[in-house]
Design a protein around this motif. Structure first.
Motif, PDB file in Angstrom:
ATOM      1  N   GLY A  33       1.837   0.766 -15.210  1.00  0.00           N
ATOM      2  CA  GLY A  33       2.959   1.652 -14.923  1.00  0.00           C
ATOM      3  C   GLY A  33       3.432   1.634 -13.490  1.00  0.00           C
ATOM      4  N   CYS A  34       3.016   0.650 -12.708  1.00  0.00           N
ATOM      5  CA  CYS A  34       3.408   0.616 -11.303  1.00  0.00           C
ATOM      6  C   CYS A  34       4.855   0.150 -11.135  1.00  0.00           C
ATOM      7  N   VAL A  35       5.432   0.513 -10.004  1.00  0.00           N
ATOM      8  CA  VAL A  35       6.703  -0.051  -9.554  1.00  0.00           C
ATOM      9  C   VAL A  35       6.351  -1.300  -8.763  1.00  0.00           C
ATOM     10  N   LEU A  36       6.834  -2.446  -9.186  1.00  0.00           N
ATOM     11  CA  LEU A  36       6.343  -3.729  -8.685  1.00  0.00           C
ATOM     12  C   LEU A  36       7.367  -4.471  -7.833  1.00  0.00           C
ATOM     13  N   PHE A  37       6.907  -4.997  -6.709  1.00  0.00           N
ATOM     14  CA  PHE A  37       7.653  -5.970  -5.916  1.00  0.00           C
ATOM     15  C   PHE A  37       6.822  -7.233  -5.837  1.00  0.00           C
ATOM     16  N   VAL A  38       7.446  -8.387  -6.043  1.00  0.00           N
ATOM     17  CA  VAL A  38       6.767  -9.674  -5.914  1.00  0.00           C
ATOM     18  C   VAL A  38       7.554 -10.542  -4.942  1.00  0.00           C
ATOM     19  N   GLY A  39       6.888 -11.012  -3.896  1.00  0.00           N
ATOM     20  CA  GLY A  39       7.562 -11.875  -2.927  1.00  0.00           C
ATOM     21  C   GLY A  39       6.906 -11.785  -1.569  1.00  0.00           C
ATOM     22  N   THR A  40       7.292 -12.669  -0.685  1.00  0.00           N
ATOM     23  CA  THR A  40       6.775 -12.654   0.686  1.00  0.00           C
ATOM     24  C   THR A  40       7.253 -11.405   1.414  1.00  0.00           C
ATOM     25  N   LEU A  41       6.361 -10.810   2.182  1.00  0.00           N
ATOM     26  CA  LEU A  41       6.731  -9.630   2.973  1.00  0.00           C
ATOM     27  C   LEU A  41       7.433 -10.105   4.240  1.00  0.00           C
ATOM     28  N   GLU A  42       8.760 -10.052   4.237  1.00  0.00           N
ATOM     29  CA  GLU A  42       9.576 -10.494   5.358  1.00  0.00           C
ATOM     30  C   GLU A  42      10.894  -9.726   5.340  1.00  0.00           C
ATOM     31  N   PRO A  43      11.645  -9.717   6.452  1.00  0.00           N
ATOM     32  CA  PRO A  43      12.853  -8.887   6.538  1.00  0.00           C
ATOM     33  C   PRO A  43      13.878  -9.147   5.436  1.00  0.00           C
ATOM     34  N   ARG A  44      14.062 -10.402   5.041  1.00  0.00           N
ATOM     35  CA  ARG A  44      15.084 -10.726   4.036  1.00  0.00           C
ATOM     36  C   ARG A  44      14.866  -9.987   2.720  1.00  0.00           C
ATOM     37  N   LEU A  67       3.365   2.362  -6.144  1.00  0.00           N
ATOM     38  CA  LEU A  67       4.138   1.205  -5.699  1.00  0.00           C
ATOM     39  C   LEU A  67       3.179   0.060  -5.407  1.00  0.00           C
ATOM     40  N   LEU A  68       3.440  -1.093  -6.014  1.00  0.00           N
ATOM     41  CA  LEU A  68       2.594  -2.275  -5.851  1.00  0.00           C
ATOM     42  C   LEU A  68       3.413  -3.403  -5.249  1.00  0.00           C
ATOM     43  N   LEU A  69       2.992  -3.877  -4.076  1.00  0.00           N
ATOM     44  CA  LEU A  69       3.628  -5.011  -3.411  1.00  0.00           C
ATOM     45  C   LEU A  69       2.703  -6.213  -3.535  1.00  0.00           C
ATOM     46  N   VAL A  70       3.182  -7.252  -4.200  1.00  0.00           N
ATOM     47  CA  VAL A  70       2.378  -8.457  -4.401  1.00  0.00           C
ATOM     48  C   VAL A  70       3.010  -9.595  -3.612  1.00  0.00           C
ATOM     49  N   GLY A  71       2.297 -10.086  -2.613  1.00  0.00           N
ATOM     50  CA  GLY A  71       2.828 -11.193  -1.819  1.00  0.00           C
ATOM     51  C   GLY A  71       2.144 -11.304  -0.476  1.00  0.00           C
ATOM     52  N   ARG A  72       2.257 -12.468   0.105  1.00  0.00           N
ATOM     53  CA  ARG A  72       1.639 -12.725   1.404  1.00  0.00           C
ATOM     54  C   ARG A  72       2.538 -12.250   2.546  1.00  0.00           C
ATOM     55  N   HIS A  73       1.915 -12.118   3.721  1.00  0.00           N
ATOM     56  CA  HIS A  73       2.664 -11.760   4.922  1.00  0.00           C
ATOM     57  C   HIS A  73       3.610 -12.886   5.302  1.00  0.00           C
ATOM     58  N   GLY A  74       4.841 -12.522   5.667  1.00  0.00           N
ATOM     59  CA  GLY A  74       5.794 -13.480   6.186  1.00  0.00           C
ATOM     60  C   GLY A  74       6.058 -13.210   7.653  1.00  0.00           C
ATOM     61  N   TRP A  75       7.187 -13.693   8.130  1.00  0.00           N
ATOM     62  CA  TRP A  75       7.512 -13.502   9.544  1.00  0.00           C
ATOM     63  C   TRP A  75       8.016 -12.080   9.780  1.00  0.00           C
ATOM     64  N   LEU A  76       7.818 -11.570  10.991  1.00  0.00           N
ATOM     65  CA  LEU A  76       8.242 -10.220  11.380  1.00  0.00           C
ATOM     66  C   LEU A  76       7.756  -9.171  10.379  1.00  0.00           C
ATOM     67  N   VAL A  77       6.481  -9.264  10.014  1.00  0.00           N
ATOM     68  CA  VAL A  77       5.935  -8.376   8.993  1.00  0.00           C
ATOM     69  C   VAL A  77       5.471  -7.037   9.558  1.00  0.00           C
ATOM     70  N   ASP A  78       5.330  -6.936  10.884  1.00  0.00           N
ATOM     71  CA  ASP A  78       4.711  -5.749  11.465  1.00  0.00           C
ATOM     72  C   ASP A  78       5.446  -4.458  11.119  1.00  0.00           C
ATOM     73  N   ASP A  79       6.781  -4.474  11.161  1.00  0.00           N
ATOM     74  CA  ASP A  79       7.539  -3.270  10.831  1.00  0.00           C
ATOM     75  C   ASP A  79       7.304  -2.853   9.378  1.00  0.00           C
ATOM     76  N   ILE A  80       7.193  -3.825   8.505  1.00  0.00           N
ATOM     77  CA  ILE A  80       6.943  -3.535   7.091  1.00  0.00           C
ATOM     78  C   ILE A  80       5.566  -2.903   6.926  1.00  0.00           C
ATOM     79  N   LEU A  81       4.561  -3.449   7.595  1.00  0.00           N
ATOM     80  CA  LEU A  81       3.207  -2.902   7.493  1.00  0.00           C
ATOM     81  C   LEU A  81       3.140  -1.485   8.052  1.00  0.00           C
ATOM     82  N   ARG A  82       3.891  -1.243   9.133  1.00  0.00           N
ATOM     83  CA  ARG A  82       3.924   0.127   9.677  1.00  0.00           C
ATOM     84  C   ARG A  82       4.578   1.083   8.687  1.00  0.00           C
ATOM     85  N   GLY A  83       5.615   0.621   7.997  1.00  0.00           N
ATOM     86  CA  GLY A  83       6.248   1.459   6.980  1.00  0.00           C
ATOM     87  C   GLY A  83       5.305   1.789   5.844  1.00  0.00           C
TER      88      GLY A  83
END
Length: 210
Positions: A33-44, A67-83
């Motif tokens: 029942g999770c809300v899923l995102f799949v993809g690289t963690l990057e600004p785009r 909320l489930l985020l599935v994917g590896r770290h991409g470029w400029l990931v720090d802001d996403i991780l802080r969020g």
């Protein structure tokens, strides 16, 4: 009519039985029942908008749909991780998994209540296609190639307006009639995307310029 060069969806992406889904949940440690995102963690990928939209959902929905985020770290990931950390610090359940094998992705899609891809741009967008093939409702941005992939099978949102994503999420998680329709339409639409058809389109394009 699809004007982008379409990809195909592999046969492993298909609906699973309730028993198989339960077994996958236990084996992978992922709640159903999770809300899923799949993809690289990057600004785009516009993940901050997804975090904001998820945080704006009613508390009861967030309780039942982490909320489930599935994917590896991409470029400029720090802001996403802080969020992500900010949401966790205020009691939201946000799970990040970078260790999911490709062979386990069909199970992850089957476990999800909805797949969300709020990208600013996608060259094609495989996660929505894979999710539809698994019978999982899709929410995606209304830009680039995504409308041509999703068609009328999912909900299309404005990537620059998190409020439209919150509204779409709430509908996807609460409207049983829409979910049933989205599942049926998604399964049918996914059948249009085969590697054979992709090769035929590519060959015709090459031959047209020879």
């Amino acid at each position: 009519k699809i004007s982008v060069q379409p990809h195909g969806v592999d046969a492993q992406y298909q609906p699973m039985s309730a028993e198989a889904i339960a077994a996958a949940s236990e084996r992978l440690g992922i709640p159903a029942g999770c809300v899923l995102f799949v993809g690289t963690l990057e600004p785009r990928k516009n993940i901050p908008a997804l975090l904001d939209a998820y945080a704006a959902l009613p508390a009861e929905l967030r309780t039942h749909h982490p909320l489930l985020l599935v994917g590896r770290h991409g470029w400029l990931v720090d802001d996403i991780l802080r969020g992500i950390d900010r949401l966790r610090a205020t009691g939201h359940t946000v799970i990040h998994r970078a260790d999911i094998a490709d062979t386990d992705l069909p199970a992850v899609y089957n476990l999800a209540a909805a797949l969300v891809l709020p990208s600013f741009y996608e060259g094609f967008g495989m996660p929505p296609l894979e999710a539809m093939a698994c019978g999982t409702p899709v929410i995606a941005s209304d830009n680039s190639a995504l409308p041509e992939v999703v068609g009328d099978a999912g909900l299309l949102i404005d990537a620059h307006d998190p409020a439209t994503l919150t509204t779409a999420l709430e509908r996807a998680l609460t409207d049983a009639d829409w979910r049933a329709t989205a599942r049926e339409r998604g399964l049918e639409r996914a059948k249009l995307f085969t590697w054979e058809r992709s090769a035929q389109i590519a060959l015709a394009a090459y031959e047209s310029v020879l």
